[in-house]
Design a protein around this motif. Structure first.
Motif, PDB file in Angstrom:
ATOM      1  N   LEU A   1      -3.081   1.884   5.140  1.00 62.20           N
ATOM      2  CA  LEU A   1      -1.606   2.015   5.676  1.00 62.20           C
ATOM      3  C   LEU A   1      -0.820   1.959   4.278  1.00 62.20           C
ATOM      4  CD1 LEU A   1      -2.036  -0.078   8.605  1.00 62.20           C
ATOM      5  CD2 LEU A   1      -2.144   2.388   8.531  1.00 62.20           C
ATOM      6  N   LEU A   2      -0.945   2.638   3.267  1.00 66.49           N
ATOM      7  CA  LEU A   2      -0.003   2.835   2.386  1.00 66.49           C
ATOM      8  C   LEU A   2       1.035   3.755   2.349  1.00 66.49           C
ATOM      9  CD1 LEU A   2      -2.395   2.500  -0.683  1.00 66.49           C
ATOM     10  CD2 LEU A   2      -1.047   0.589   0.318  1.00 66.49           C
ATOM     11  N   THR A   3       2.408   3.462   2.096  1.00 66.49           N
ATOM     12  CA  THR A   3       3.429   4.438   2.237  1.00 66.49           C
ATOM     13  C   THR A   3       3.422   5.158   0.770  1.00 66.49           C
ATOM     14  OG1 THR A   3       4.935   3.079   1.091  1.00 66.49           O
ATOM     15  CG2 THR A   3       4.885   2.838   3.438  1.00 66.49           C
ATOM     16  N   PRO A   4       4.142   6.412   0.826  1.00 66.40           N
ATOM     17  CA  PRO A   4       3.816   7.120  -0.611  1.00 66.40           C
ATOM     18  C   PRO A   4       4.498   6.483  -1.785  1.00 66.40           C
ATOM     19  CG  PRO A   4       4.883   8.610   1.232  1.00 66.40           C
ATOM     20  CD  PRO A   4       4.637   7.139   1.772  1.00 66.40           C
ATOM     21  N   ASP A   5       5.609   5.377  -1.515  1.00 70.65           N
ATOM     22  CA  ASP A   5       5.992   4.440  -2.743  1.00 70.65           C
ATOM     23  C   ASP A   5       4.997   3.659  -3.066  1.00 70.65           C
ATOM     24  OD1 ASP A   5       8.392   5.821  -2.565  1.00 70.65           O
ATOM     25  OD2 ASP A   5       9.493   4.147  -1.189  1.00 70.65           O
ATOM     26  N   ASP A   6       3.975   3.040  -2.132  1.00 70.34           N
ATOM     27  CA  ASP A   6       3.121   2.117  -2.389  1.00 70.34           C
ATOM     28  C   ASP A   6       1.950   2.738  -3.221  1.00 70.34           C
ATOM     29  OD1 ASP A   6       4.426  -0.102  -0.970  1.00 70.34           O
ATOM     30  OD2 ASP A   6       3.068   0.192   0.737  1.00 70.34           O
ATOM     31  N   ARG A   7       1.847   4.029  -2.843  1.00 75.03           N
ATOM     32  CA  ARG A   7       0.507   4.646  -3.495  1.00 75.03           C
ATOM     33  C   ARG A   7       0.951   5.002  -5.010  1.00 75.03           C
ATOM     34  NH1 ARG A   7      -3.615   6.935  -0.796  1.00 75.03           N
ATOM     35  NH2 ARG A   7      -3.285   6.837   1.476  1.00 75.03           N
ATOM     36  N   ARG A   8       2.397   5.305  -5.364  1.00 75.12           N
ATOM     37  CA  ARG A   8       2.671   5.488  -6.473  1.00 75.12           C
ATOM     38  C   ARG A   8       2.711   4.131  -7.266  1.00 75.12           C
ATOM     39  NH1 ARG A   8       5.999   9.227  -4.064  1.00 75.12           N
ATOM     40  NH2 ARG A   8       7.819   7.559  -3.361  1.00 75.12           N
ATOM     41  N   ARG A   9       3.096   3.096  -6.683  1.00 68.68           N
ATOM     42  CA  ARG A   9       3.033   1.640  -7.465  1.00 68.68           C
ATOM     43  C   ARG A   9       1.631   1.209  -7.680  1.00 68.68           C
ATOM     44  NH1 ARG A   9       5.102  -2.374  -3.669  1.00 68.68           N
ATOM     45  NH2 ARG A   9       2.883  -3.215  -3.736  1.00 68.68           N
TER      46      ARG A   9
END
Length: 95
Positions: A46-54
């Motif tokens: 459950l990762l948002t696109p922002d979390d994936r980039r981070r």
């Protein structure tokens, strides 16, 4: 402590907090349309696109590579590895 049988029904979208619906190897939010991967071992990511980039930036760094190597050693078989897993926090999930 084992998970409740309906644990999937309790999952919420990290972006809009609505209930998720199950698909084949994925979870989808009917409200905002976000999709989330489910691993082969039935673990939702459950990762948002922002979390994936981070987290991608973290893994590309030297400290991220060191962390990934450390966690990989913990997954090796043997009594020492089992003891290390028992005494260590859960492994993070990166994709």
């Amino acid at each position: 402590m084992s998970p409740t049988p309906n644990w999937r029904e309790q999952l919420r979208c990290p972006q809009c907090r609505q209930a998720l619906t199950a698909e084949v190897h994925a979870l989808r939010c009917p409200a905002c349309g976000a999709g989330y991967e489910v691993t082969a071992t039935d673990v939702p990511i459950l990762l948002t696109p922002d979390d994936r980039r981070r987290f991608a930036a973290l893994l590309e760094s030297r400290s991220g590579a060191h962390m990934e190597e450390t966690y990989a050693r913990r997954r090796q078989p043997g009594w020492g590895a089992r003891l290390a897993r028992a005494l260590s926090p859960p492994l993070p999930v990166y994709h």
